[in-house]
Design a protein around this motif. Structure first.
Motif, PDB file in Angstrom:
ATOM      1  N   PHE A   1      -1.951 -16.721   4.825  1.00  0.00           N
ATOM      2  CA  PHE A   1      -1.902 -16.397   6.205  1.00  0.00           C
ATOM      3  C   PHE A   1      -2.031 -17.580   6.775  1.00  0.00           C
ATOM      4  O   PHE A   1      -2.784 -18.313   7.689  1.00  0.00           O
TER       5      PHE A   1
ATOM      6  N   PRO B   1      -0.630 -10.571  -5.476  1.00  0.00           N
ATOM      7  CA  PRO B   1      -1.783  -9.605  -5.828  1.00  0.00           C
ATOM      8  C   PRO B   1      -2.485  -9.114  -4.815  1.00  0.00           C
ATOM      9  O   PRO B   1      -3.681  -9.877  -4.771  1.00  0.00           O
TER      10      PRO B   1
ATOM     11  N   HIS C   1       0.845  -1.296   0.178  1.00  0.00           N
ATOM     12  CA  HIS C   1      -0.191  -0.028  -0.009  1.00  0.00           C
ATOM     13  C   HIS C   1       0.757   1.471  -0.075  1.00  0.00           C
ATOM     14  O   HIS C   1       0.714   1.741  -0.781  1.00  0.00           O
TER      15      HIS C   1
ATOM     16  N   THR D   1      -8.704 -18.146   0.947  1.00  0.00           N
ATOM     17  CA  THR D   1      -8.589 -19.021   2.483  1.00  0.00           C
ATOM     18  C   THR D   1      -9.003 -18.258   2.502  1.00  0.00           C
ATOM     19  O   THR D   1      -9.365 -19.107   4.187  1.00  0.00           O
TER      20      THR D   1
ATOM     21  N   GLU E   1     -10.081 -10.221  -7.350  1.00  0.00           N
ATOM     22  CA  GLU E   1     -11.180 -11.767  -6.625  1.00  0.00           C
ATOM     23  C   GLU E   1     -12.547 -10.245  -7.423  1.00  0.00           C
ATOM     24  O   GLU E   1     -12.660  -9.198  -7.700  1.00  0.00           O
TER      25      GLU E   1
HETATM   26  C1  UD1 Z   1      -8.598  -9.342   1.961  1.00  0.00           C
HETATM   27  C2  UD1 Z   1      -9.839  -9.887   3.328  1.00  0.00           C
HETATM   28  C3  UD1 Z   1      -9.855 -11.121   3.603  1.00  0.00           C
HETATM   29  C4  UD1 Z   1      -8.714 -12.631   2.631  1.00  0.00           C
HETATM   30  C5  UD1 Z   1      -7.377 -11.780   1.431  1.00  0.00           C
HETATM   31  C6  UD1 Z   1      -7.093 -12.648   0.995  1.00  0.00           C
HETATM   32  C7  UD1 Z   1     -11.038  -8.186   3.355  1.00  0.00           C
HETATM   33  C8  UD1 Z   1     -11.473  -6.439   4.419  1.00  0.00           C
HETATM   34  N1  UD1 Z   1     -10.707  -8.830   3.804  1.00  0.00           N
HETATM   35  O1  UD1 Z   1      -7.835  -9.159   3.104  1.00  0.00           O
HETATM   36  O2  UD1 Z   1     -10.616 -12.193   3.944  1.00  0.00           O
HETATM   37  O3  UD1 Z   1      -8.728 -13.172   3.689  1.00  0.00           O
HETATM   38  O4  UD1 Z   1      -8.266 -10.802   0.836  1.00  0.00           O
HETATM   39  O5  UD1 Z   1      -8.497 -13.069  -0.152  1.00  0.00           O
HETATM   40  O6  UD1 Z   1     -11.484  -8.086   2.351  1.00  0.00           O
HETATM   41  N2  UD1 Z   1       0.725  -8.334   2.036  1.00  0.00           N
HETATM   42  C9  UD1 Z   1       1.906  -7.723   2.064  1.00  0.00           C
HETATM   43  N3  UD1 Z   1       1.763  -6.836   1.823  1.00  0.00           N
HETATM   44  C10 UD1 Z   1       0.981  -5.734   1.756  1.00  0.00           C
HETATM   45  C11 UD1 Z   1      -0.414  -6.612   1.544  1.00  0.00           C
HETATM   46  C12 UD1 Z   1      -0.427  -7.615   1.530  1.00  0.00           C
HETATM   47  O7  UD1 Z   1       2.964  -8.307   2.638  1.00  0.00           O
HETATM   48  O8  UD1 Z   1       1.312  -4.493   1.702  1.00  0.00           O
HETATM   49  C13 UD1 Z   1       0.131  -9.482   2.190  1.00  0.00           C
HETATM   50  C14 UD1 Z   1      -0.319 -10.316   3.597  1.00  0.00           C
HETATM   51  O9  UD1 Z   1       0.231 -10.238   4.970  1.00  0.00           O
HETATM   52  C15 UD1 Z   1      -1.511 -11.899   3.242  1.00  0.00           C
HETATM   53  C16 UD1 Z   1      -1.274 -11.588   1.804  1.00  0.00           C
HETATM   54  O10 UD1 Z   1      -0.345 -10.203   1.336  1.00  0.00           O
HETATM   55  O11 UD1 Z   1      -0.111 -12.654   3.622  1.00  0.00           O
HETATM   56  C17 UD1 Z   1      -2.579 -11.271   0.949  1.00  0.00           C
HETATM   57  O12 UD1 Z   1      -3.166  -9.860   2.042  1.00  0.00           O
HETATM   58  P1  UD1 Z   1      -3.954  -9.077   0.838  1.00  0.00           P
HETATM   59  O13 UD1 Z   1      -3.986  -9.911  -0.229  1.00  0.00           O
HETATM   60  O14 UD1 Z   1      -4.088  -8.099   0.834  1.00  0.00           O
HETATM   61  O15 UD1 Z   1      -5.867  -9.923   1.484  1.00  0.00           O
HETATM   62  P2  UD1 Z   1      -6.282  -8.625   2.350  1.00  0.00           P
HETATM   63  O16 UD1 Z   1      -6.481  -6.729   1.606  1.00  0.00           O
HETATM   64  O17 UD1 Z   1      -5.714  -8.064   3.806  1.00  0.00           O
END
Ligand code: UD1
Length: 410
Positions: free
Chosen positions: A318, A152, A116, A294, A179
């Motif tokens: 996760f 992604p 982000h 997940t 998604e």
């Molecule tokens: C969203 C969903 C969650 C779902 C997930 C994956 C919401 C509120 N939550 O979470 O229910 O399980 O998508 O489908 O929509 N990561 C990084 N750096 C970043 C961002 C993410 O390392 O800047 C990692 C996270 O630690 C994690 C992985 O990427 O291991 C997936 O995260 P992400 O796809 O961003 O999930 P969320 O948006 O947090």
């Protein structure tokens, strides 16, 4: 046996509410689920100066955004809902600043928010962290950029997308998440007047515009709630019809249930899952969409726990998600974890016990296991389930499950 009707996706509606910040005036969101997180997001938007009213039984939220919203998301709300971070992108784009409390466990640049932050920086924002807050500033308009995501990420794709729609020039988000909830927010942004190409693909091309207009938008149905009902049918040897669903958003999960022995029928507005025998264990590998979600992993571990045979479950998003396995073990499940793998050996029966929900999906998985465990299972921490499942207990009751909600037990 029975019918359930889905409402909108938690993981979409929170972002749609945040996206309303991008336009001055009144945005209306329909098909909104009656869940706690929507109320938390409503409170967050109110503190930013928006006028928010909701009629959740009717599934409607109305948000009126002022010319100059405030830009601070306080810790007391962010700690209750990590998804509060989704106001970051729209605030930087609209107001040129955002002070958002860091969700617990995250530091700037650490896993969790790094993509982000990097994305906003590449668009010209200055991002620092101080006293537990992430401070983003872009006194000049954000500039379009070419951004390649390492992974992604759903959240990072949304932050960058919401920033890019009001940026100066073209932003390309490569390796973007795909998604259905991303498609949903793109659909709303397009209706607001945004220019986005490649919706539903890994490359989103956004041409920034000067301003956006408020719209009325219906939230995409909750595929994770739909998938949870599908597993409920499979684990209980039941017959559940899920209406108001997009079966294609659950392709892999429904296919896994077919492998487990269920009959799945796709209907015009949903699907039906019938299970007439003891399920067979199915291997699962979680991946970004269109891979296996997940958010359905704990429910499928519960299913495998009473299936015939053994299954290997691999969690790629996760790792902490396996924490719930210890609770499932209290019901007699045979699950061994090693890193991001879990080996589940199916047992003919589980045996009821008190267990604790550690998060939303773990809670759902434990309730499903409790439905088939011999005796009375008490699931503590149902507040977690409330965050993602509207009217879960009445819906279970209408399907014939013997479940009651006991506030004292929480
Ligand atoms: C969203 C969903 C969650 C779902 C997930 C994956 C919401 C509120 N939550 O979470 O229910 O399980 O998508 O489908 O929509 N990561 C990084 N750096 C970043 C961002 C993410 O390392 O800047 C990692 C996270 O630690 C994690 C992985 O990427 O291991 C997936 O995260 P992400 O796809 O961003 O999930 P969320 O948006 O947090």
């Amino acid at each position: 046996m029975g019918v359930v009707t889905l409402t909108g996706a938690k993981n979409s509606v929170l972002k749609l509410m945040a996206a309303s910040l991008l336009a001055v005036g009144t945005t209306t969101i329909t098909n909104v689920p009656d869940i706690l997180d929507v109320e938390i997001m409503a409170e967050l938007l109110r503190r930013l100066g928006c006028d928010v009213s909701h009629d959740l039984p009717a599934g409607t939220v109305t948000i009126t955004v002022p010319e100059a919203p405030d830009h601070r998301a306080d810790y007391d709300l962010v700690r209750r809902m990590r998804a509060s971070i989704c106001v970051l992108g729209p605030l930087v784009a609209r107001v040129g600043a955002a002070d958002v409390a860091l969700p617990g466990g995250d530091n700037i640049g650490s896993r969790g928010l790094d993509m982000h932050v990097d994305g906003l920086r590449q668009m010209g924002a200055e991002v620092t962290s101080e006293h537990g807050y992430l401070l983003a500033n872009a006194p000049q308009r954000l500039q379009g950029a070419r951004i390649w995501l390492d992974f992604p990420s759903v959240g990072a794709t949304e932050t960058i997308l919401m920033a890019a729609v009001l940026a100066d020039g073209e932003t390309v988000i490569d390796n973007a998440a795909r998604e259905p909830e991303i498609i949903d927010i793109c659909t709303m942004l397009l209706a607001m007047g945004a220019h986005i190409d490649g919706v539903g693909t890994s490359t989103l091309v956004v041409e920034g515009v000067d301003s956006l207009s408020p719209v009325t938008h219906a939230t995409v149905p909750d595929r994770i709630v739909g998938g949870t009902w599908a597993v409920a049918a499979a684990i209980t040897g039941g017959d559940i019809t899920v209406r108001g669903a997009h079966a294609e958003h659950l392709d892999i999960a429904l296919e896994k249930l077919v492998t487990a022995g269920a009959t799945v029928t796709v209907l015009d507005d949903g699907f039906r899952v019938v299970m007439q025998s003891r399920p067979k264990a199915v291997d699962i590998v979680t991946l970004p969409y269109p891979g296996f979600p997940t958010d359905l992993q704990p429910q499928f571990i519960a299913l495998n726990a009473v299936s015939q045979g053994a299954a290997l479950v691999t969690e790629n998003l996760f790792e902490a998600r396996f924490r719930f396995v210890q609770e499932l073990a209290r019901l007699g499940a045979d699950v061994r974890t090693d890193g991001h793998h879990a080996l589940v050996r199916g047992r003919a029966t589980l045996s009821a016990a008190p267990v604790e929900a550690t998060d939303i999906r773990a809670g759902a998985g434990l309730v499903l296991a409790g439905l088939v465990a011999e005796g009375q299972t008490t699931v503590y921490g149902v507040g977690h389930i409330d965050r993602g499942y509207a009217g879960f207990v009445p819906a279970l009751q209408s399907l014939g499950a013997q479940v009651v909600r006991d506030e004292i037990a929480d």
